[in-house]
Design a protein around this motif. Structure first.
Motif, PDB file in Angstrom:
ATOM      1  N   LEU A 138      60.227  67.602  18.155  1.00  0.00           N
ATOM      2  CA  LEU A 138      60.947  68.412  17.174  1.00  0.00           C
ATOM      3  C   LEU A 138      62.160  69.072  17.817  1.00  0.00           C
ATOM      4  N   ALA A 139      61.971  69.633  19.009  1.00  0.00           N
ATOM      5  CA  ALA A 139      63.066  70.322  19.699  1.00  0.00           C
ATOM      6  C   ALA A 139      64.165  69.354  20.123  1.00  0.00           C
ATOM      7  N   GLN A 140      63.795  68.117  20.386  1.00  0.00           N
ATOM      8  CA  GLN A 140      64.774  67.125  20.834  1.00  0.00           C
ATOM      9  C   GLN A 140      65.450  66.397  19.668  1.00  0.00           C
ATOM     10  N   GLY A 141      65.137  66.800  18.429  1.00  0.00           N
ATOM     11  CA  GLY A 141      65.795  66.234  17.263  1.00  0.00           C
ATOM     12  C   GLY A 141      65.233  64.923  16.759  1.00  0.00           C
ATOM     13  N   PHE A 142      64.029  64.563  17.203  1.00  0.00           N
ATOM     14  CA  PHE A 142      63.440  63.304  16.753  1.00  0.00           C
ATOM     15  C   PHE A 142      63.252  63.278  15.238  1.00  0.00           C
ATOM     16  N   GLY A 145      66.596  65.308   9.922  1.00  0.00           N
ATOM     17  CA  GLY A 145      66.804  64.634   8.641  1.00  0.00           C
ATOM     18  C   GLY A 145      65.550  64.012   8.069  1.00  0.00           C
ATOM     19  N   LYS A 146      64.391  64.240   8.724  1.00  0.00           N
ATOM     20  CA  LYS A 146      63.131  63.652   8.249  1.00  0.00           C
ATOM     21  C   LYS A 146      62.030  64.714   8.179  1.00  0.00           C
ATOM     22  N   PRO A 147      62.256  65.803   7.431  1.00  0.00           N
ATOM     23  CA  PRO A 147      61.262  66.883   7.404  1.00  0.00           C
ATOM     24  C   PRO A 147      59.928  66.452   6.814  1.00  0.00           C
ATOM     25  N   VAL A 148      59.965  65.592   5.797  1.00  0.00           N
ATOM     26  CA  VAL A 148      58.715  65.139   5.170  1.00  0.00           C
ATOM     27  C   VAL A 148      57.894  64.331   6.172  1.00  0.00           C
ATOM     28  N   TYR A 169      51.597  55.477  12.536  1.00  0.00           N
ATOM     29  CA  TYR A 169      51.048  54.662  13.624  1.00  0.00           C
ATOM     30  C   TYR A 169      52.167  54.057  14.470  1.00  0.00           C
ATOM     31  N   LEU A 170      53.212  53.550  13.806  1.00  0.00           N
ATOM     32  CA  LEU A 170      54.246  52.795  14.514  1.00  0.00           C
ATOM     33  C   LEU A 170      55.435  53.637  14.967  1.00  0.00           C
ATOM     34  N   PHE A 171      55.749  54.707  14.233  1.00  0.00           N
ATOM     35  CA  PHE A 171      57.002  55.431  14.493  1.00  0.00           C
ATOM     36  C   PHE A 171      56.802  56.921  14.755  1.00  0.00           C
ATOM     37  N   ALA A 172      55.625  57.307  15.221  1.00  0.00           N
ATOM     38  CA  ALA A 172      55.320  58.724  15.436  1.00  0.00           C
ATOM     39  C   ALA A 172      56.140  59.298  16.578  1.00  0.00           C
ATOM     40  N   GLY A 173      56.480  60.568  16.455  1.00  0.00           N
ATOM     41  CA  GLY A 173      57.123  61.281  17.546  1.00  0.00           C
ATOM     42  C   GLY A 173      56.102  61.795  18.544  1.00  0.00           C
ATOM     43  N   ILE A 174      54.853  61.851  18.118  1.00  0.00           N
ATOM     44  CA  ILE A 174      53.732  62.277  18.963  1.00  0.00           C
ATOM     45  C   ILE A 174      53.348  61.125  19.881  1.00  0.00           C
ATOM     46  N   THR A 175      52.884  61.446  21.082  1.00  0.00           N
ATOM     47  CA  THR A 175      52.570  60.415  22.063  1.00  0.00           C
ATOM     48  C   THR A 175      51.735  59.286  21.470  1.00  0.00           C
TER      49      THR A 175
END
Length: 415
Positions: A138-142, A145-148, A169-175
């Motif tokens: 979140l802090a790095q801007g991942f 424009g995609k709040p939902v 599953y495929l595009f998570a910002g989480i590890t």
């Protein structure tokens, strides 16, 4: 994921007469070594993705066999296959108390205590890695424009439902590695009732799990427009879980009923060696599949799980000197921190690669072998230190609080 087994006091269970062929159905020490190796192979794969480090190892002592070097391409490119091994071990450890109850009549945890142990074992470290990696992204801007999607990503991971949606599953910002925990939780939700059924009708339930998994894989997953997204769905792992449970069942039956353990023990040692050869061959076949590796993985998941089962059972019943290869203090020490090592290693490696100013593994490779080795060694050190600190400084204290156990009066990690 399960890393240790319960050590209950049980007078109904008669241990083997002590010898190099005796076995322990309460704590299967070789599982520590097998799990440690499995996690390290997965780590090797993820580190290779970020460094492209591909060394060959000279083996002059094997020249008489025509082998001048070892080039472990399969393990490097397909190390992720060892996730299946970890899930199989989890099923083995979870079912082991039920197998003992089936044979010796010993008690098992109530359903409530079973789930409480699962929460104490996996949730503290899981929530920590999810929250840390989410807020860093979140802090790095991942999520700019995609709040939902940001809310969906966080909420599905907090509820272990990320695998139910392709985007999380495929595009998570989480590890990325936490999908495995989601699969584990799905298995936990049905396990107490599945274990009871397995006790009563082991062959029937085993066959049903195997057939359901194969039917989904070959009847559904491989026939959709993009089958690769199905490779890590829960139902494709049913054969893996089935083999883990059956392995525990057979192991306890062996301990209780087989008298000529010396013969079986030697056969087990040979089976373990043979399983290692087969596993190496399967990893090599996966590596040469190229872009179709995930298709190959789905097709051969059950076959690979049989090889893993042979490895586990072979080592578990082998003579004690052979077991010491995997059942020793070093293996136990590594196994104690493998859960957090698994959760953190990939994310930390990516952060370190970025800190080196590289956009991809190709950039690290272009910098030369010294940079590749330096990054790899730094990442390995940081990953282990992080795992040790979180395991002993956070996970275990929180687990004891959840189980309401004081230090020295029990350990929530014991399963």
């Amino acid at each position: 994921m399960e890393t240790k087994q319960a050590l209950p006091q049980n007078t109904a269970e008669k241990p083997d007469k002590e010898s190099i062929f005796s076995v322990d159905t309460q704590h299967v020490g070789v599982l520590d070594g097998i799990r440690s190796l499995g996690v390290l192979i997965v780590l090797w794969f993820h580190f290779w993705q970020q460094t492209w480090l591909m060394p060959a190892y000279r083996t002059p002592f094997l020249k008489w066999l025509g082998v001048s070097q070892i080039y472990p391409n399969g393990f490097r490119r397909c190390g992720y296959l060892c996730v299946d091994l970890m899930l199989l071990l989890s099923a083995f450890v979870l079912y082991l108390p039920y197998a003992r109850q089936h044979v010796y009549g010993t008690p098992v945890d109530s359903i409530g205590r079973f789930f409480r142990k699962r929460v104490a074992r996996i949730v503290p470290s899981y929530l920590l890695v999810v929250l840390v990696t989410f807020f860093v992204a979140l802090a790095q801007g991942f999520y700019a424009g995609k709040p939902v999607f940001a809310w969906k990503d966080l909420l599905t991971h907090l509820t272990f439902t990320e695998m139910l949606f392709n985007d999380t599953y495929l595009f998570a910002g989480i590890t990325a590695v936490v999908w495995t925990v989601c699969i584990e939780v799905m298995f936990y939700l049905i396990f107490p009732w599945l274990a009871r059924a397995f006790q009563k009708m082991p062959l029937l339930v085993y066959a049903a799990m195997m057939l359901a998994g194969l039917a989904f894989t070959f009847g559904v997953a491989l026939h959709i427009s993009e089958p690769r997204i199905m490779v890590n769905r829960f139902l494709t792992f049913l054969p893996v879980f089935a083999n883990g449970m059956m392995a525990a069942h057979l192991y306890v039956l062996y301990a209780s009923r087989v008298k000529k353990k010396a013969i079986v023990s030697v056969i087990g040692m040979l089976a373990a060696i043979g399983a290692c050869i087969v596993i190496c061959r399967l990893f090599d076949l996966c590596a040469v599949a190229g872009k179709d590796q995930q298709i190959w993985q789905m097709k051969y998941r059950a076959v690979l799980s049989f090889a893993f089962t042979a490895l586990v059972l072979g080592f578990a019943v082998a003579p004690k000197p052979f077991r010491r290869i995997l059942d020793n203090r070093v293996a136990a020490s590594v196994a104690a921190v493998t859960y957090n090592l698994y959760l953190w290693h990939q994310w930390l490696m990516v952060r370190l690669r970025i800190a080196f100013g590289a956009k991809s593994g190709a950039d690290i490779a272009e910098s030369g072998a010294n940079t590749q080795w330096t990054l790899t060694l730094i990442a390995l050190t940081v990953a282990f230190l992080t795992a040790i600190v979180i395991t002993y400084g956070f996970e275990q204290p929180v687990s004891r609080l959840i189980m309401k156990e004081r230090k020295g009066k029990g350990n929530a990690r014991n399963k």
